[in-house]
Design a protein around this motif. Structure first.
Motif, PDB file in Angstrom:
ATOM      1  N   ASP A  90       6.577  10.569  -8.896  1.00 44.02           N
ATOM      2  CA  ASP A  90       6.581   9.316  -9.051  1.00 44.02           C
ATOM      3  C   ASP A  90       6.574   8.964 -10.575  1.00 44.02           C
ATOM      4  OD1 ASP A  90       6.468   6.373  -8.810  1.00 44.02           O
ATOM      5  OD2 ASP A  90       5.564   6.611  -6.606  1.00 44.02           O
ATOM      6  N   ALA A  91       7.155   7.890 -11.177  1.00 43.08           N
ATOM      7  CA  ALA A  91       6.811   7.441 -12.438  1.00 43.08           C
ATOM      8  C   ALA A  91       5.513   6.626 -12.336  1.00 43.08           C
ATOM      9  CB  ALA A  91       7.919   6.372 -12.844  1.00 43.08           C
ATOM     10  N   HIS A  92       4.986   5.932 -11.425  1.00 50.69           N
ATOM     11  CA  HIS A  92       3.804   5.346 -11.111  1.00 50.69           C
ATOM     12  C   HIS A  92       3.084   5.943 -10.222  1.00 50.69           C
ATOM     13  CE1 HIS A  92       7.412   2.814 -11.877  1.00 50.69           C
ATOM     14  NE2 HIS A  92       6.873   2.363 -13.053  1.00 50.69           N
ATOM     15  N   TYR A  93       1.498   5.677 -10.233  1.00 47.74           N
ATOM     16  CA  TYR A  93       0.730   6.299  -9.282  1.00 47.74           C
ATOM     17  C   TYR A  93       0.346   5.585  -7.850  1.00 47.74           C
ATOM     18  CZ  TYR A  93      -4.013   3.952  -9.421  1.00 47.74           C
ATOM     19  OH  TYR A  93      -4.828   2.984  -9.455  1.00 47.74           O
ATOM     20  N   ASP A  94       1.005   4.395  -7.829  1.00 50.24           N
ATOM     21  CA  ASP A  94       1.009   3.617  -6.590  1.00 50.24           C
ATOM     22  C   ASP A  94      -0.482   3.350  -6.030  1.00 50.24           C
ATOM     23  OD1 ASP A  94       3.714   3.314  -7.213  1.00 50.24           O
ATOM     24  OD2 ASP A  94       4.081   4.257  -5.690  1.00 50.24           O
ATOM     25  N   GLY A  95      -1.396   3.271  -6.686  1.00 48.10           N
ATOM     26  CA  GLY A  95      -2.769   3.334  -6.081  1.00 48.10           C
ATOM     27  C   GLY A  95      -3.431   1.912  -6.395  1.00 48.10           C
ATOM     28  N   THR A  96      -3.168   1.014  -7.124  1.00 48.12           N
ATOM     29  CA  THR A  96      -3.920  -0.462  -7.411  1.00 48.12           C
ATOM     30  C   THR A  96      -3.505  -1.343  -6.441  1.00 48.12           C
ATOM     31  OG1 THR A  96      -4.075   0.532  -9.660  1.00 48.12           O
ATOM     32  CG2 THR A  96      -4.287  -1.978  -9.328  1.00 48.12           C
ATOM     33  N   ILE A 113      -6.464   7.492   0.711  1.00 51.71           N
ATOM     34  CA  ILE A 113      -7.700   8.305   0.258  1.00 51.71           C
ATOM     35  C   ILE A 113      -9.117   7.480   0.908  1.00 51.71           C
ATOM     36  CG2 ILE A 113      -9.073   8.866  -1.846  1.00 51.71           C
ATOM     37  CD1 ILE A 113      -6.201  10.176  -1.592  1.00 51.71           C
ATOM     38  N   VAL A 114      -8.877   6.245   0.761  1.00 49.48           N
ATOM     39  CA  VAL A 114     -10.201   5.340   1.374  1.00 49.48           C
ATOM     40  C   VAL A 114     -10.339   5.768   2.753  1.00 49.48           C
ATOM     41  CG1 VAL A 114     -11.059   3.219   1.732  1.00 49.48           C
ATOM     42  CG2 VAL A 114      -9.897   3.772  -0.402  1.00 49.48           C
ATOM     43  N   GLU A 115      -9.051   6.187   3.313  1.00 50.70           N
ATOM     44  CA  GLU A 115      -9.480   5.971   4.825  1.00 50.70           C
ATOM     45  C   GLU A 115      -9.475   7.507   5.225  1.00 50.70           C
ATOM     46  OE1 GLU A 115      -5.988   4.469   6.684  1.00 50.70           O
ATOM     47  OE2 GLU A 115      -6.711   2.238   6.203  1.00 50.70           O
ATOM     48  N   GLY A 116      -9.322   8.483   4.304  1.00 50.77           N
ATOM     49  CA  GLY A 116      -9.777   9.895   4.378  1.00 50.77           C
ATOM     50  C   GLY A 116      -8.651  10.757   5.062  1.00 50.77           C
ATOM     51  N   ASN A 122      -6.804  16.905  -2.894  1.00 50.19           N
ATOM     52  CA  ASN A 122      -5.452  17.539  -2.398  1.00 50.19           C
ATOM     53  C   ASN A 122      -4.352  16.903  -2.562  1.00 50.19           C
ATOM     54  OD1 ASN A 122      -7.069  19.700  -1.283  1.00 50.19           O
ATOM     55  ND2 ASN A 122      -7.317  18.855   0.743  1.00 50.19           N
ATOM     56  N   TYR A 123      -4.539  15.908  -3.638  1.00 53.62           N
ATOM     57  CA  TYR A 123      -3.426  15.056  -4.123  1.00 53.62           C
ATOM     58  C   TYR A 123      -2.924  15.403  -5.564  1.00 53.62           C
ATOM     59  CZ  TYR A 123      -0.837  10.859  -3.158  1.00 53.62           C
ATOM     60  OH  TYR A 123       0.197   9.931  -2.645  1.00 53.62           O
ATOM     61  N   ILE A 124      -1.542  15.535  -5.321  1.00 56.00           N
ATOM     62  CA  ILE A 124      -1.018  16.186  -6.646  1.00 56.00           C
ATOM     63  C   ILE A 124      -0.037  15.135  -7.264  1.00 56.00           C
ATOM     64  CG2 ILE A 124       0.148  17.811  -7.865  1.00 56.00           C
ATOM     65  CD1 ILE A 124      -1.077  19.757  -5.884  1.00 56.00           C
ATOM     66  N   GLN A 125       0.105  14.445  -8.379  1.00 62.07           N
ATOM     67  CA  GLN A 125       1.129  13.724  -8.643  1.00 62.07           C
ATOM     68  C   GLN A 125       1.885  14.240  -9.751  1.00 62.07           C
ATOM     69  OE1 GLN A 125      -0.968  10.037  -9.193  1.00 62.07           O
ATOM     70  NE2 GLN A 125      -0.047   9.269  -7.325  1.00 62.07           N
ATOM     71  N   GLU A 139      -9.341   6.732 -14.191  1.00 59.27           N
ATOM     72  CA  GLU A 139     -10.710   7.056 -14.173  1.00 59.27           C
ATOM     73  C   GLU A 139     -10.879   7.014 -12.859  1.00 59.27           C
ATOM     74  OE1 GLU A 139     -12.641   3.818 -16.215  1.00 59.27           O
ATOM     75  OE2 GLU A 139     -12.512   4.901 -18.234  1.00 59.27           O
ATOM     76  N   TRP A 140     -10.285   6.297 -11.973  1.00 60.90           N
ATOM     77  CA  TRP A 140     -10.507   6.538 -10.476  1.00 60.90           C
ATOM     78  C   TRP A 140      -9.814   7.613  -9.932  1.00 60.90           C
ATOM     79  CZ3 TRP A 140      -6.600   6.181  -6.390  1.00 60.90           C
ATOM     80  CH2 TRP A 140      -7.238   6.310  -5.032  1.00 60.90           C
ATOM     81  N   MET A 141      -8.578   7.953 -10.435  1.00 57.58           N
ATOM     82  CA  MET A 141      -7.977   9.231 -10.075  1.00 57.58           C
ATOM     83  C   MET A 141      -8.744  10.426 -10.328  1.00 57.58           C
ATOM     84  SD  MET A 141      -4.370   8.020 -11.463  1.00 57.58           S
ATOM     85  CE  MET A 141      -3.802  10.025 -11.487  1.00 57.58           C
ATOM     86  N   GLN A 142      -9.513  10.377 -11.366  1.00 59.55           N
ATOM     87  CA  GLN A 142     -10.428  11.649 -12.152  1.00 59.55           C
ATOM     88  C   GLN A 142     -11.613  11.634 -11.189  1.00 59.55           C
ATOM     89  OE1 GLN A 142     -10.732  10.746 -16.090  1.00 59.55           O
ATOM     90  NE2 GLN A 142      -8.835  11.347 -16.702  1.00 59.55           N
ATOM     91  N   GLU A 143     -12.305  10.404 -10.612  1.00 59.10           N
ATOM     92  CA  GLU A 143     -13.311  10.540  -9.935  1.00 59.10           C
ATOM     93  C   GLU A 143     -13.200  11.015  -8.472  1.00 59.10           C
ATOM     94  OE1 GLU A 143     -14.494   6.585  -9.600  1.00 59.10           O
ATOM     95  OE2 GLU A 143     -15.263   6.143 -11.805  1.00 59.10           O
ATOM     96  N   GLU A 144     -11.809  10.729  -7.980  1.00 65.30           N
ATOM     97  CA  GLU A 144     -11.436  11.161  -6.445  1.00 65.30           C
ATOM     98  C   GLU A 144     -10.692  12.577  -6.524  1.00 65.30           C
ATOM     99  OE1 GLU A 144     -11.882   9.665  -3.951  1.00 65.30           O
ATOM    100  OE2 GLU A 144     -12.507   7.884  -4.670  1.00 65.30           O
ATOM    101  N   GLY A 145     -10.867  13.271  -7.828  1.00 65.68           N
ATOM    102  CA  GLY A 145     -10.182  14.544  -7.884  1.00 65.68           C
ATOM    103  C   GLY A 145      -8.991  14.856  -7.948  1.00 65.68           C
ATOM    104  N   PHE A 146      -8.300  13.926  -8.238  1.00 70.09           N
ATOM    105  CA  PHE A 146      -6.675  14.219  -8.283  1.00 70.09           C
ATOM    106  C   PHE A 146      -6.367  14.811  -9.150  1.00 70.09           C
ATOM    107  CE2 PHE A 146      -6.793  10.560  -5.597  1.00 70.09           C
ATOM    108  CZ  PHE A 146      -5.374   9.797  -5.557  1.00 70.09           C
TER     109      PHE A 146
END
Length: 225
Positions: A90-96, A113-116, A122-125, A139-146
């Motif tokens: 994707d060109a965009h991360y589609d998470g906001t 991610i929030v719903e588990g 295990n998410y690669i973009q 920063e949110w992506m890094q916190e979640e381990g993306f």
């Protein structure tokens, strides 16, 4: 008549069983109701077990990218939460959030991610560029381990090097892999029909080989485009 593909020497309609399962129900006034119907239909398809013991692989085409939430959630319903890794082109991360909503073509990843359904690790973009994600989103992506690979990284390190790293990361995840392919990952010169064009994207010469290798070298259980 179906034809043999020169590059792979595969005739998809003779070497595989390909079935048009039909259209999922769509409520044009409600993304949430549509998501519920799509999730149920994809879960039904992915749950089918063939006589030879192999699973059916749903390949979802069409709609906007909000449909990746119900299709990936359906895969997690079948294979178990946390057991499905995702590679997301994707060109965009589609998470906001979009106007406060998690359900939308640019705001579905966070809900997964929030719903588990899929752990961040295990998410690669692949292919991120332009104006989005912003600093807070990274920063949110890094916190979640993306794990993610921007076009700036690809330009700097070269596609062959980054492609090998992506495939290795995909192999390090869970047993099952789901591929979500937003057409805007491709440069608009190759995909002018996208509604969200961002210059400087992947070429078809770069996209085709990694899709073939992921399907050959990992256990792909679902794809959407």
């Amino acid at each position: 008549a179906s034809m043999l593909h020169m590059g792979t020497l595969v005739n998809p309609f003779k070497d595989m069983s390909v079935v048009d399962y039909g259209d999922a129900p769509v409520d044009p006034w409600s993304t949430h109701r549509t998501n519920e119907a799509v999730r149920a239909m994809v879960r039904e398809i992915a749950s089918v077990e063939r006589k030879d013991g192999s699973q059916v692989i749903p390949f979802v085409i069409g709609g906007d990218h909000s449909l990746s939430y119900p299709t990936i959630a359906a895969a997690a319903d079948v294979y178990g939460k946390g057991n499905v890794g995702v590679i997301h082109f994707d060109a965009h991360y589609d998470g906001t959030l979009l106007l406060g909503h998690l359900a939308g073509h640019g705001a579905w990843v966070k809900q997964l991610i929030v719903e588990g359904h899929v752990p961040g690790k295990n998410y690669i973009q692949v292919g991120l560029r332009g104006y989005y994600p912003d600093k807070e989103s990274f920063e949110w992506m890094q916190e979640e381990g993306f794990r993610y690979h921007t076009m700036a990284e690809i330009d700097d390190r070269g596609w062959p090097v980054v492609m090998e790293e992506i495939i290795k990361e995909a192999q390090e995840g869970p047993e099952y892999l789901y591929i979500s392919f937003d057409i805007d990952v491709l440069d608009p010169a190759y995909m002018p029909g996208t509604g969200t064009p961002e210059p400087g994207g992947l070429t078809t010469r770069e996209a085709f080989p990694i899709m073939r290798r992921l399907c050959a070298e990992t256990n792909v259980i679902g794809v959407d485009m």
